[in-house]
Design an enzyme around this catalytic site. Structure first.
Site, PDB file in Angstrom:
ATOM      1  N   ASP A 148       0.884  -1.167   0.000  1.00 33.05           N
ATOM      2  CA  ASP A 148       0.000   0.000   0.000  1.00 33.05           C
ATOM      3  C   ASP A 148       0.920   1.215   0.000  1.00 33.05           C
ATOM      4  O   ASP A 148       1.555   1.520   1.007  1.00 33.05           O
ATOM      5  CB  ASP A 148      -0.892  -0.015   1.237  1.00 33.05           C
ATOM      6  N   ASN A 173       3.102   2.978 -10.473  1.00 32.72           N
ATOM      7  CA  ASN A 173       1.842   3.052 -11.212  1.00 32.72           C
ATOM      8  C   ASN A 173       0.633   3.340 -10.324  1.00 32.72           C
ATOM      9  O   ASN A 173      -0.344   3.929 -10.786  1.00 32.72           O
ATOM     10  CB  ASN A 173       1.626   1.724 -11.954  1.00 32.72           C
ATOM     11  N   TYR A 194      -6.132  15.826  -8.101  1.00 30.59           N
ATOM     12  CA  TYR A 194      -5.481  14.863  -8.981  1.00 30.59           C
ATOM     13  C   TYR A 194      -4.425  15.508  -9.889  1.00 30.59           C
ATOM     14  O   TYR A 194      -3.263  15.087  -9.906  1.00 30.59           O
ATOM     15  CB  TYR A 194      -6.521  14.131  -9.834  1.00 30.59           C
ATOM     16  N   LYS A 200      -0.102  15.137  -9.897  1.00 27.87           N
ATOM     17  CA  LYS A 200       0.726  14.677 -11.014  1.00 27.87           C
ATOM     18  C   LYS A 200       1.740  15.746 -11.431  1.00 27.87           C
ATOM     19  O   LYS A 200       2.843  15.419 -11.880  1.00 27.87           O
ATOM     20  CB  LYS A 200      -0.163  14.287 -12.199  1.00 27.87           C
ATOM     21  N   THR A 204     -10.739   2.919 -18.433  1.00 26.12           N
ATOM     22  CA  THR A 204     -10.485   2.073 -17.264  1.00 26.12           C
ATOM     23  C   THR A 204     -11.522   2.350 -16.174  1.00 26.12           C
ATOM     24  O   THR A 204     -12.318   3.298 -16.273  1.00 26.12           O
ATOM     25  CB  THR A 204      -9.088   2.352 -16.664  1.00 26.12           C
TER      26      THR A 204
END
Length: 245
Positions: free
Chosen positions: A59, A86, A163, A167, A198
């Site tokens: 984790d 990833n 988010y 990144k 996805t």
């Protein structure tokens, strides 16, 4: 046989990247937060005849879990050739700057940014023992500040306060890490797999998981003459594959 650790690899792009690397002759440690799901993913691959794979519970938002994973992997090998960071989370939709709670931002950064740093530092000693170590940080086009400032960009209206910035931070970390390792055999790159269909985005993306994983695998397997310290995205720039920061 070269070895790989992929975090968040029990499904979607991480799982397909595992499959493609196995087909190339790599031995893959399939990282999964939930060991049962990791076991199920490994069983699926082995049923396909891809046997050089085993699960590793990790984790990335939990330092104790990372330390345990490092301990376990250390009993299985003395060097690691490839680390693919990833694992990532979205943090929900409608992440507006004015309404999103900072707890949400912290949660996303814990996995997408701090988790990458913790995992990289934990496994760096094993990577340093490889003749051709590779680190791929899976990023997103939504991390590009240049593109987010361009009203003509196709995803200009897709703004996320948690988010995207996580990144952007990951991209910045990639630059610093690549710089510090520039006089070694390491190749460290940020790779955007593209807007892919996805579970992550409720299957709204136009790209295929196979193509997305292939982009990640490409930079996980580059040779000594390959790039380092780059941000690559076929989605943002299909002609050169190089994305603006």
């Amino acid at each position: 046989m070269k070895t790989v650790l992929i975090t968040g690899a029990n499904k979607s792009i991480g799982f397909e990247a595992t499959r493609q690397l196995l087909a190339k002759g790599y031995y893959v440690y399939l990282g999964s937060r939930d060991l049962e799901k990791g076991n199920e993913a490994v069983a699926t691959l082995k049923a396909e005849g891809l046997t050089n794979v085993e699960p590793l519970q990790i984790d990335v938002s939990n330092p104790e879990s990372i330390a345990k994973a490092r301990e376990v992997l250390g009993t299985k090998l003395t060097s690691l050739d490839v680390l693919i960071n990833n694992a990532g989370i979205l943090g929900g939709m409608n992440q507006t700057a004015l309404a999103t709670e900072t707890d949400t931002v912290r949660e996303v950064f814990a996995t997408n940014f701090f988790g990458v740093i913790d995992v990289t530092r934990a496994f760096l000693d094993l990577l340093q023992k490889s003749d051709e170590p590779r680190i791929v940080n899976v990023t997103s086009g939504l991390g590009s500040l240049t593109l987010h400032s361009d009203p003509n960009w196709k995803y200009y209206a897709v703004k996320t306060v948690a988010y995207g910035p996580s990144k952007s931070a990951l991209n910045a970390y990639t630059i610093v890490l690549a710089y510090e390792l520039k006089d070694t055999a390491f190749k460290v790159n940020a790779v955007d797999p593209g807007y892919t269909k996805t579970d992550f985005n409720h299957h709204s993306g136009p790209g295929t998981i196979e193509d997305a994983a292939a982009r990640v695998v490409k930079y996980a397997t580059i040779g000594a003459d390959g790039p380092t310290g780059g941000f690559f995205s076929d989605d943002n720039n299909p002609e050169t594959g190089v994305s603006p920061w």
